[in-house]
Scaffold this motif. Structure first.
Motif, PDB file in Angstrom:
ATOM      1  N   ASP A  24     -14.393  29.069  16.362  1.00 15.47           N
ATOM      2  CA  ASP A  24     -14.186  28.493  15.036  1.00 15.47           C
ATOM      3  C   ASP A  24     -12.766  28.703  14.529  1.00 15.47           C
ATOM      4  N   ASP A  25     -12.137  29.804  14.944  1.00 18.47           N
ATOM      5  CA  ASP A  25     -10.769  30.080  14.496  1.00 18.47           C
ATOM      6  C   ASP A  25      -9.757  29.752  15.586  1.00 18.47           C
ATOM      7  N   ALA A  26     -10.007  28.656  16.329  1.00 16.00           N
ATOM      8  CA  ALA A  26      -9.132  28.282  17.449  1.00 16.00           C
ATOM      9  C   ALA A  26      -7.689  28.086  16.965  1.00 16.00           C
ATOM     10  N   PRO A  27      -6.718  28.635  17.677  1.00 14.96           N
ATOM     11  CA  PRO A  27      -5.321  28.528  17.259  1.00 14.96           C
ATOM     12  C   PRO A  27      -4.672  27.239  17.753  1.00 14.96           C
ATOM     13  N   THR A  28      -3.516  26.952  17.223  1.00 20.13           N
ATOM     14  CA  THR A  28      -2.667  25.896  17.771  1.00 20.13           C
ATOM     15  C   THR A  28      -1.912  26.459  18.969  1.00 20.13           C
ATOM     16  N   VAL A  29      -1.839  25.677  20.034  1.00 17.49           N
ATOM     17  CA  VAL A  29      -1.094  26.092  21.224  1.00 17.49           C
ATOM     18  C   VAL A  29      -0.052  25.010  21.532  1.00 17.49           C
ATOM     19  N   VAL A  30       1.159  25.451  21.810  1.00 16.84           N
ATOM     20  CA  VAL A  30       2.269  24.541  22.096  1.00 16.84           C
ATOM     21  C   VAL A  30       2.771  24.813  23.497  1.00 16.84           C
ATOM     22  N   LEU A  31       2.870  23.771  24.308  1.00 17.99           N
ATOM     23  CA  LEU A  31       3.468  23.881  25.636  1.00 17.99           C
ATOM     24  C   LEU A  31       4.806  23.158  25.617  1.00 17.99           C
ATOM     25  N   VAL A  32       5.873  23.866  25.949  1.00 19.28           N
ATOM     26  CA  VAL A  32       7.213  23.278  26.028  1.00 19.28           C
ATOM     27  C   VAL A  32       7.620  23.277  27.496  1.00 19.28           C
ATOM     28  N   ILE A  33       7.783  22.089  28.064  1.00 14.98           N
ATOM     29  CA  ILE A  33       8.196  21.962  29.464  1.00 14.98           C
ATOM     30  C   ILE A  33       9.696  21.713  29.486  1.00 14.98           C
ATOM     31  N   GLY A  34      10.439  22.715  29.939  1.00 14.22           N
ATOM     32  CA  GLY A  34      11.883  22.587  30.058  1.00 14.22           C
ATOM     33  C   GLY A  34      12.272  21.885  31.337  1.00 14.22           C
TER      34      GLY A  34
ATOM     35  N   ALA B 297      17.008  18.229  20.167  1.00 16.89           N
ATOM     36  CA  ALA B 297      16.732  18.664  18.797  1.00 16.89           C
ATOM     37  C   ALA B 297      16.161  17.540  17.927  1.00 16.89           C
ATOM     38  N   PRO B 298      16.693  16.308  18.008  1.00 12.76           N
ATOM     39  CA  PRO B 298      16.093  15.224  17.205  1.00 12.76           C
ATOM     40  C   PRO B 298      14.634  14.955  17.551  1.00 12.76           C
ATOM     41  N   LEU B 299      14.231  15.210  18.798  1.00 11.50           N
ATOM     42  CA  LEU B 299      12.825  15.034  19.171  1.00 11.50           C
ATOM     43  C   LEU B 299      11.947  16.004  18.390  1.00 11.50           C
ATOM     44  N   ILE B 300      12.396  17.252  18.269  1.00  6.29           N
ATOM     45  CA  ILE B 300      11.626  18.259  17.533  1.00  6.29           C
ATOM     46  C   ILE B 300      11.603  17.909  16.046  1.00  6.29           C
ATOM     47  N   ASP B 301      12.743  17.455  15.536  1.00  4.84           N
ATOM     48  CA  ASP B 301      12.795  17.025  14.131  1.00  4.84           C
ATOM     49  C   ASP B 301      11.808  15.893  13.869  1.00  4.84           C
TER      50      ASP B 301
ATOM     51  N   LEU C  51      22.460  27.263  26.027  1.00  3.97           N
ATOM     52  CA  LEU C  51      22.530  27.746  24.641  1.00  3.97           C
ATOM     53  C   LEU C  51      21.878  26.743  23.690  1.00  3.97           C
ATOM     54  N   TYR C  52      22.152  25.459  23.895  1.00  2.93           N
ATOM     55  CA  TYR C  52      21.547  24.427  23.050  1.00  2.93           C
ATOM     56  C   TYR C  52      20.032  24.380  23.259  1.00  2.93           C
ATOM     57  N   ASN C  53      19.599  24.541  24.506  1.00  2.63           N
ATOM     58  CA  ASN C  53      18.163  24.574  24.790  1.00  2.63           C
ATOM     59  C   ASN C  53      17.498  25.722  24.039  1.00  2.63           C
ATOM     60  N   ASP C  54      18.179  26.868  23.967  1.00  2.00           N
ATOM     61  CA  ASP C  54      17.646  28.007  23.223  1.00  2.00           C
ATOM     62  C   ASP C  54      17.517  27.672  21.739  1.00  2.00           C
TER      63      ASP C  54
ATOM     64  N   GLY D  59      14.118  27.552  19.625  1.00  4.82           N
ATOM     65  CA  GLY D  59      14.045  28.265  18.351  1.00  4.82           C
ATOM     66  C   GLY D  59      13.540  27.379  17.224  1.00  4.82           C
ATOM     67  N   MET D  60      13.901  26.103  17.253  1.00  2.95           N
ATOM     68  CA  MET D  60      13.385  25.158  16.257  1.00  2.95           C
ATOM     69  C   MET D  60      11.865  25.053  16.365  1.00  2.95           C
ATOM     70  N   ILE D  61      11.362  25.073  17.599  1.00  4.99           N
ATOM     71  CA  ILE D  61       9.908  24.990  17.797  1.00  4.99           C
ATOM     72  C   ILE D  61       9.234  26.252  17.255  1.00  4.99           C
ATOM     73  N   PHE D  62       9.826  27.406  17.520  1.00  7.68           N
ATOM     74  CA  PHE D  62       9.275  28.645  16.952  1.00  7.68           C
ATOM     75  C   PHE D  62       9.189  28.545  15.432  1.00  7.68           C
ATOM     76  N   ASP D  63      10.267  28.072  14.816  1.00  8.62           N
ATOM     77  CA  ASP D  63      10.311  27.977  13.347  1.00  8.62           C
ATOM     78  C   ASP D  63       9.275  26.984  12.825  1.00  8.62           C
ATOM     79  N   ALA D  64       9.054  25.898  13.574  1.00  8.36           N
ATOM     80  CA  ALA D  64       8.112  24.868  13.125  1.00  8.36           C
ATOM     81  C   ALA D  64       6.672  25.386  13.080  1.00  8.36           C
TER      82      ALA D  64
END
Length: 575
Positions: free
Chosen positions: A253-263, A387-391, A460-463, A467-472
């Motif tokens: 019932d308390d299932a979390p959101t899970v995000v997969l980022v494929i670099g 970055a625009p994709l995450i935005d 560095l840009y990938n990091d 980080g934007m995904i973490f913040d989101a």
């Protein structure tokens, strides 16, 4: 015996005469059939340090293409005894040359299965619009006019050749062509035939995917086979996924959101979080220091190409158990079956569309039935940078902040020409050749150091993007998994870029091309609610992990239960 001898003597006399009489047509068809090979020659000069084995392999394929072209062209020349046959055949040869010249000029590509698919799916109206836009304007129009002019000149030369060619000249000259055709046919065409036959019985097109200089005939055969093979494997995967969707899948019932980022093409040893001397991962390092991120130290991708790596990441198969990706269901379908909202934001759909890896992966992921089984929403636009994709996702109506969601981001990362993978401003153009005093390899030149700097800037840009995904998702009950499809090389231990084999030091090449970063980030809410999983994360970071078991990790973090979740394959060790 005498009639047979007479017949053979007549053939030996007649065939050379026919070939030399139609030598202009034969030469034109040799040019048409070897067009792909000639178009690929510049690739040799793009390589800074081509190995002897690579050059010999390229020459073999070129010889094969020439041999097959000579044989086919000779057959055409022998049969084209009339002008009304020769001229249409010459026109067809010019069309072939035009197609390859157009593809190379506009798309830097030869004939590919994607081009076949594009032609098959294009309506008459769409074809007309395409021709009006790309063929009858600019370089397309110049190319068309040039080909027409060359065809006219060829017809004039053919008429004059037919008038001036004499039998005596034919007999003495054509012997060279006959011997050449026989020699090249016997010695050179066999490898191409063997390679194609080998690819027909394999699970993929590894023999031809990276081949240079395929002749037109082999190229067309490869395209047709590749399309059939891709469709067959995709159908197998769909069948396995459809069957899995009939099994019970449960979530708490308390299932979390899970995000997969494929670099993409991430060299693990260039990440500061794994000990690299330059600060290429400030966001990840900060999250780790704050107790929010765990970095697995022994993650390995079994493939060094995007197509196969991503298929095995999305599948629930286990290579160690002898399972191929198409034999098991795709894990996003299990999440959707359980009631998750499953979103796919992919920044590689339009990336190098003509390439084999993009074509093959798109044919799989964007198959209509795969999309219906696996995904709720997906993006329809690509961006030059990630970055625009995450935005775009963050500000989309689908980012509701409600649980549960499975979100998959597919980034461009550091893939192909790292200098184009990051904006050269906003502090991302940070590293320069002067920063590499710790590199003492004698083979390094300033140009190589500049390319290394570009790669590290892209890292560095990938990091920053991660980080934007973490913040989101920081304010959600969420876990984020970042994994690269494969590694790469950028003059790390030898004067080489990309993912070329190293027969002398295979383990060294594997260290850079197959060892990948794998990190898990958890939001404060996720950490507070699931201390047992956090403990298992902490205990698991030094375990060997194969990226084909990422699906098991995702299901474990989501506490999803399905017959396709196998605790013994779970990188966290199961419950």
């Amino acid at each position: 015996m005498r009639p047979i001898k007479h017949r053979l003597r007549a053939i030996a006399t007649t065939l050379p005469q026919l070939i030399i009489a139609n030598l202009p047509l034969m030469m034109l068809w040799i040019a048409a059939l070897t067009a792909p090979a000639v178009g690929d020659l510049p690739k040799l000069w793009e390589l800074e340090f081509p190995t002897v084995r690579y050059v010999l392999g390229l020459l073999r394929i070129m010889a094969c293409s020439t041999g097959l072209a000579v044989v086919v062209a000779a057959v055409i020349a022998i049969t084209a005894t009339k002008r009304w046959i020769r001229w249409p055949l010459a026109t067809l040869a010019m069309v072939l040359i035009g197609i390859y010249a157009f593809l190379m000029t506009n798309y830097h590509s030869r004939l590919t299965p994607e081009v076949f698919t594009f032609i098959a799916e294009t309506t008459g109206g769409e074809a007309g619009e395409y021709a009006a836009t790309f063929v009858l304007h600019g370089t397309g129009l110049i190319l068309l006019l040039t080909l027409v002019a060359v065809l006219v000149v060829w017809i004039v030369l053919d008429i004059r050749w037919q008038r001036r060619t004499h039998t005596a000249t034919r007999r003495t000259t054509v012997a060279v062509w006959t011997v050449l055709a026989l020699a090249l046919t016997g010695a050179a065409c066999a490898p191409s035939t063997w390679s194609l036959a080998a690819s027909l019985v394999r699970a993929d097109n590894r023999e031809f995917n990276d081949a240079f200089g395929l002749d037109v005939i082999s190229n067309v055969m490869f395209c047709c086979h590749s399309m059939q093979l891709t469709d067959r494997l995709t159908e197998n995967a769909i069948d396995a996924t459809r069957k899995a969707c009939e099994t019970p899948v449960t979530m708490p019932d308390d299932a979390p959101t899970v995000v997969l980022v494929i670099g993409e093409s991430y060299i693990k040893s260039h990440a500061a979080i794994y000990g690299y001397p330059l600060p290429t991962t400030p966001r990840m390092s900060r999250e780790r220091d704050n107790g929010n991120l765990w970095a697995f130290n022994q993650a390995v991708s079994q493939f060094s190409n995007t197509n196969m790596a991503v298929r095995n990441i999305l599948s629930t198969n286990s290579i160690a158990q002898g399972e191929e990706w198409q034999q098991q269901p795709i894990f996003p379908a299990l999440f959707k079956r359980a009631g998750y909202q499953v979103d796919l934001w992919d920044n590689q759909r339009e990336f190098f569309r003509e390439s084999a890896y993009t074509r093959g992966l798109n044919a799989f992921i964007y198959n209509p039935e795969v999309m219906a089984l696996c995904f709720t929403h997906h993006n329809r636009r690509n961006y030059d940078y990630d970055a625009p994709l995450i935005d775009h996702y963050t500000h989309s109506p689908y980012n509701t902040g409600k649980c549960p969601r499975l979100v998959i981001f597919h980034l461009r990362g550091q893939h192909v020409m790292a200098s184009r993978r990051y904006p050269h401003h906003e502090g991302f153009d940070r590293f320069t050749p002067a920063d590499y005093t710790f590199r003492t390899d004698e083979f390094l030149t300033r140009d190589m150091l500049e390319k290394i700097a570009h790669y590290d800037n892209a890292t560095l840009y990938n990091d920053h993007v991660v980080g934007m995904i973490f913040d989101a998702f920081r304010d959600c009950d969420a876990a984020v998994v970042y994994v690269s499809d494969h590694g790469d090389e950028v003059y790390d231990y030898r004067p080489s870029m990309g993912r070329r084999p190293d027969e002398a030091r295979p383990e060294a090449a594997r260290q850079y091309q197959n060892h990948v970063p794998l990190v898990v980030w958890c939001s404060p809410t996720y950490t507070r609610r699931r201390p047992a999983i956090v403990k298992r994360l902490t205990d698991a970071i030094d375990r060997p992990v194969s990226t084909d078991n990422v699906a098991q990790l995702i299901m474990s973090l989501a506490t999803l239960r399905s017959p396709y979740y196998h605790p013994e394959r779970d990188p966290l060790g199961g419950e």
